[in-house]
Motif scaffolding. Structure first.
Motif, mmCIF file in Angstrom:
data_model
loop_
_atom_site.group_PDB
_atom_site.id
_atom_site.type_symbol
_atom_site.label_atom_id
_atom_site.label_comp_id
_atom_site.label_asym_id
_atom_site.label_seq_id
_atom_site.Cartn_x
_atom_site.Cartn_y
_atom_site.Cartn_z
ATOM 1 N N MET A 167 -2.405 18.837 13.844
ATOM 2 C CA MET A 167 -1.354 19.847 13.922
ATOM 3 C C MET A 167 -1.482 20.889 12.815
ATOM 4 S SD MET A 167 2.065 17.631 14.866
ATOM 5 C CE MET A 167 3.066 19.106 15.175
ATOM 6 N N GLY A 168 -2.442 20.682 11.905
ATOM 7 C CA GLY A 168 -2.580 21.586 10.774
ATOM 8 C C GLY A 168 -1.506 21.370 9.727
ATOM 9 N N VAL A 169 -1.005 20.145 9.651
ATOM 10 C CA VAL A 169 0.074 19.790 8.724
ATOM 11 C C VAL A 169 -0.507 18.926 7.612
ATOM 12 C CG1 VAL A 169 2.256 18.545 8.496
ATOM 13 C CG2 VAL A 169 1.806 19.920 10.540
ATOM 14 N N GLU A 170 -0.063 19.170 6.386
ATOM 15 C CA GLU A 170 -0.577 18.450 5.227
ATOM 16 C C GLU A 170 0.300 17.258 4.890
ATOM 17 O OE1 GLU A 170 -3.391 18.854 1.726
ATOM 18 O OE2 GLU A 170 -3.340 19.631 3.757
ATOM 19 N N PRO A 171 -0.237 16.026 4.932
ATOM 20 C CA PRO A 171 0.567 14.890 4.485
ATOM 21 C C PRO A 171 0.690 14.863 2.968
ATOM 22 C CG PRO A 171 -1.621 14.149 5.148
ATOM 23 C CD PRO A 171 -1.555 15.614 5.449
ATOM 24 N N VAL A 172 1.858 14.471 2.495
ATOM 25 C CA VAL A 172 2.088 14.177 1.085
ATOM 26 C C VAL A 172 2.326 12.672 1.006
ATOM 27 C CG1 VAL A 172 3.598 14.490 -0.897
ATOM 28 C CG2 VAL A 172 3.078 16.441 0.585
ATOM 29 N N PHE A 173 1.515 11.972 0.237
ATOM 30 C CA PHE A 173 1.577 10.516 0.218
ATOM 31 C C PHE A 173 2.457 10.018 -0.919
ATOM 32 C CE2 PHE A 173 -2.756 11.196 2.116
ATOM 33 C CZ PHE A 173 -2.393 10.839 3.403
ATOM 34 N N VAL A 174 3.517 9.307 -0.542
ATOM 35 C CA VAL A 174 4.429 8.693 -1.501
ATOM 36 C C VAL A 174 4.360 7.181 -1.322
ATOM 37 C CG1 VAL A 174 6.858 8.497 -2.215
ATOM 38 C CG2 VAL A 174 5.899 10.735 -1.634
ATOM 39 N N ASP A 175 4.601 6.462 -2.381
ATOM 40 C CA ASP A 175 4.409 5.017 -2.412
ATOM 41 C C ASP A 175 5.389 4.286 -1.485
ATOM 42 O OD1 ASP A 175 3.111 2.731 -3.228
ATOM 43 O OD2 ASP A 175 4.065 2.642 -5.199
ATOM 44 N N VAL A 176 5.022 3.071 -1.158
ATOM 45 C CA VAL A 176 5.851 2.209 -0.313
ATOM 46 C C VAL A 176 6.713 1.304 -1.172
ATOM 47 C CG1 VAL A 176 4.196 2.225 1.585
ATOM 48 C CG2 VAL A 176 4.064 0.414 -0.143
ATOM 49 N N SER A 177 7.716 0.729 -0.540
ATOM 50 C CA SER A 177 8.581 -0.257 -1.170
ATOM 51 C C SER A 177 7.987 -1.650 -0.979
ATOM 52 C CB SER A 177 9.972 -0.195 -0.534
ATOM 53 O OG SER A 177 10.725 -1.351 -0.841
ATOM 54 N N MET A 178 8.099 -2.490 -1.972
ATOM 55 C CA MET A 178 7.636 -3.869 -1.829
ATOM 56 C C MET A 178 8.595 -4.696 -0.978
ATOM 57 S SD MET A 178 4.688 -4.151 -3.199
ATOM 58 C CE MET A 178 4.438 -5.925 -3.384
ATOM 59 N N GLU A 179 9.754 -4.128 -0.671
ATOM 60 C CA GLU A 179 10.722 -4.823 0.177
ATOM 61 C C GLU A 179 10.373 -4.689 1.652
ATOM 62 O OE1 GLU A 179 15.593 -5.344 0.406
ATOM 63 O OE2 GLU A 179 14.727 -3.527 -0.448
ATOM 64 N N SER A 180 9.748 -3.570 2.036
ATOM 65 C CA SER A 180 9.476 -3.323 3.457
ATOM 66 C C SER A 180 8.016 -3.032 3.766
ATOM 67 C CB SER A 180 10.304 -2.131 3.948
ATOM 68 O OG SER A 180 9.840 -0.926 3.343
ATOM 69 N N MET A 181 7.216 -2.722 2.743
ATOM 70 C CA MET A 181 5.843 -2.216 2.902
ATOM 71 C C MET A 181 5.811 -0.836 3.559
ATOM 72 S SD MET A 181 3.235 -5.393 3.668
ATOM 73 C CE MET A 181 4.125 -6.114 5.026
ATOM 74 N N LYS B 174 -1.438 0.478 -3.604
ATOM 75 C CA LYS B 174 -2.744 0.003 -4.089
ATOM 76 C C LYS B 174 -2.742 -1.514 -4.244
ATOM 77 C CE LYS B 174 -3.746 4.339 -6.491
ATOM 78 N NZ LYS B 174 -3.790 5.029 -7.811
ATOM 79 N N TYR B 175 -1.623 -2.065 -4.706
ATOM 80 C CA TYR B 175 -1.531 -3.517 -4.848
ATOM 81 C C TYR B 175 -1.652 -4.195 -3.483
ATOM 82 C CZ TYR B 175 0.234 -8.155 -5.937
ATOM 83 O OH TYR B 175 0.346 -9.524 -6.053
ATOM 84 N N LEU B 176 -0.908 -3.687 -2.506
ATOM 85 C CA LEU B 176 -0.939 -4.294 -1.170
ATOM 86 C C LEU B 176 -2.303 -4.126 -0.517
ATOM 87 C CD1 LEU B 176 2.604 -3.190 0.028
ATOM 88 C CD2 LEU B 176 1.853 -5.540 -0.382
ATOM 89 N N GLU B 177 -2.956 -3.014 -0.761
ATOM 90 C CA GLU B 177 -4.286 -2.799 -0.194
ATOM 91 C C GLU B 177 -5.251 -3.899 -0.634
ATOM 92 O OE1 GLU B 177 -7.430 0.926 0.128
ATOM 93 O OE2 GLU B 177 -6.478 0.512 -1.798
ATOM 94 N N GLU B 178 -5.058 -4.396 -1.849
ATOM 95 C CA GLU B 178 -5.981 -5.394 -2.394
ATOM 96 C C GLU B 178 -5.512 -6.834 -2.211
ATOM 97 O OE1 GLU B 178 -6.831 -4.476 -6.454
ATOM 98 O OE2 GLU B 178 -8.173 -2.808 -5.920
ATOM 99 N N HIS B 179 -4.263 -7.034 -1.763
ATOM 100 C CA HIS B 179 -3.734 -8.396 -1.723
ATOM 101 C C HIS B 179 -3.198 -8.839 -0.355
ATOM 102 C CE1 HIS B 179 -3.690 -7.518 -6.040
ATOM 103 N NE2 HIS B 179 -3.645 -8.817 -6.257
ATOM 104 N N ALA B 180 -2.946 -7.899 0.569
ATOM 105 C CA ALA B 180 -2.282 -8.247 1.824
ATOM 106 C C ALA B 180 -3.277 -8.592 2.928
ATOM 107 C CB ALA B 180 -1.389 -7.097 2.273
#
Length: 383
Positions: free
Chosen positions: A108-122, A365-371
């Protein structure tokens, strides 16, 4: 631990064969309805099952209008389009997601802005989203939310309900009100999940479901746009059916549209699947409870639904104590014929999205390496 897990999973599924992560199950009227569709010859985009499937999803989710599409990606594209997200805009989303979320934005030509996730919900964290907005955004004289350093418009917040666990939607509704943003839910994985008693996908004006072969119910391929008004639902249906104006024989299209129609033969499959959704969700919760008991005796943490939500437990997930233990679990279970998978690589690490803005993404980053995802489907023996 790993061999004990293999044994435990085989006991759950009563099988010595390869155990998939999440296979579809056809234990009802699937063959009957698909055969009826074939006999009628209405296997494409016209037929009674499309309307029935949409109506059944409306009744189940309590949305005003559901519009069936060919897959979840097309449903998400339509939801963004109907929310007036424009080329050049920014949209806040999570880096910990399946690539389809960001593929839609890219095309769509839209730029994502990446914000962290919650450890309560992922899923996307409202507190961290609010912090990013406070530090990086402002409201201009026209009332639009803009990025301080590029002046680009920030038009929406796009959380994804990871593995069916609802994000904290009240927080996002507050942020959208404060910052004049649209809330669009990527609810692809969360059919049957509820936030404070209300079905996911019904909080923003538009959201997207998926019925891919590995989802709670499947149409083979398929998606659904959930709309919160009859008027917007009618236009969504119009847009996804090539914007063709009804006429006995002439072809006239009054605006650019999409050919995103779900075939009737797929909708027939969905109608049959939806008849058993209560049983499927009960069985999935039973499997999740079994895993909870098993992992309570270990250093591995089974990921439970947030306290504010009721999750569908689409894909069960365990958090390993170290990256090394994660890698060992993946290697030994797959070698033993029990399919397990790591969580997705962060979108911010993929070539197409490396340049995008982000916060520190520490939880992601933690979940990427542990989940690790573990087998979560329902076999016929469990029905």
């Amino acid at each position: 631990m790993h061999q004990e897990l293999v044994k435990f999973v085989r006991e759950i599924y009563s099988s010595n064969e390869v155990i998939p992560l999440h296979a579809p199950i056809f234990a009802g009227n699937e063959s009957k309805y698909v055969t009826e569709t074939i006999d009628s010859t209405f296997v494409s985009s016209v037929g009674k099952f499309v309307d029935e499937f949409e109506s059944q999803i409306e009744n189940y989710t309590k949305c005003k209008k559901a519009v069936a599409t060919v897959n979840g990606t097309s449903a998400l594209h339509t939801a963004l389009y109907m929310s007036d997200v424009q080329r050049g805009d920014m949209v806040i989303t999570q880096a910990l997601t399946f690539v389809a979320t960001c593929n839609v934005l890219y095309h769509m030509g839209v730029e994502p802005v990446f914000v962290d996730v919650s450890m309560e919900s992922m899923g996307l964290c409202p507190m961290k989203t609010g912090k990013w907005l406070d530090e990086n955004a402002f409201i201009d004289s026209a009332g639009e939310c803009r990025h301080k350093f590029t002046n680009r418009k920030i038009s929406a917040i796009l959380p994804m309900h990871t593995f069916g666990h609802p994000v904290q939607l009240d927080g996002f509704l507050d942020l959208c009100s404060e910052w004049n943003l649209k809330l669009i839910e990527d609810a692809a994985e969360s059919l049957g999940s509820f936030y404070r008693g209300q079905h996911t996908g019904t909080f923003g004006k538009f959201s997207a479901l998926s019925f891919n072969g590995n989802k709670v119910i499947t149409t083979g391929g398929g998606g659904m746009v959930l709309c919160q008004s009859d008027l917007e639902g009618a236009r969504t249906k119009h847009i996804t059916t090539t914007a063709k104006v009804s006429h006995p024989f002439e072809f006239f299209h009054d605006e650019p549209g999409f050919n995103y129609r779900l075939p009737n033969i797929n909708a027939a499959l969905g109608c049959a699947q939806l008849e058993n959704i209560g049983t499927l969700l009960d069985k999935k919760r039973q499997i999740a409870n079994n895993y909870m008991s098993f992992f309570n005796r270990s250093d591995y943490v089974f990921f439970k639904e947030p306290e504010y939500a009721k999750s569908n437990y689409w894909l069960n997930c365990v958090i390993c104590p170290t990256k090394k233990s994660r890698d060992q679990l993946l290697l030994e279970t797959n070698r033993a014929g029990v399919m397990t998978r790591p969580i997705w690589k962060l979108m911010s690490n993929l070539p197409a999205f490396k340049h995008c803005l982000s916060d520190d993404l520490s939880n992601s980053k933690y979940l990427e390496e542990h989940a690790v995802n573990i087998p979560s489907g329902i076999s016929k023996e469990l029905m």
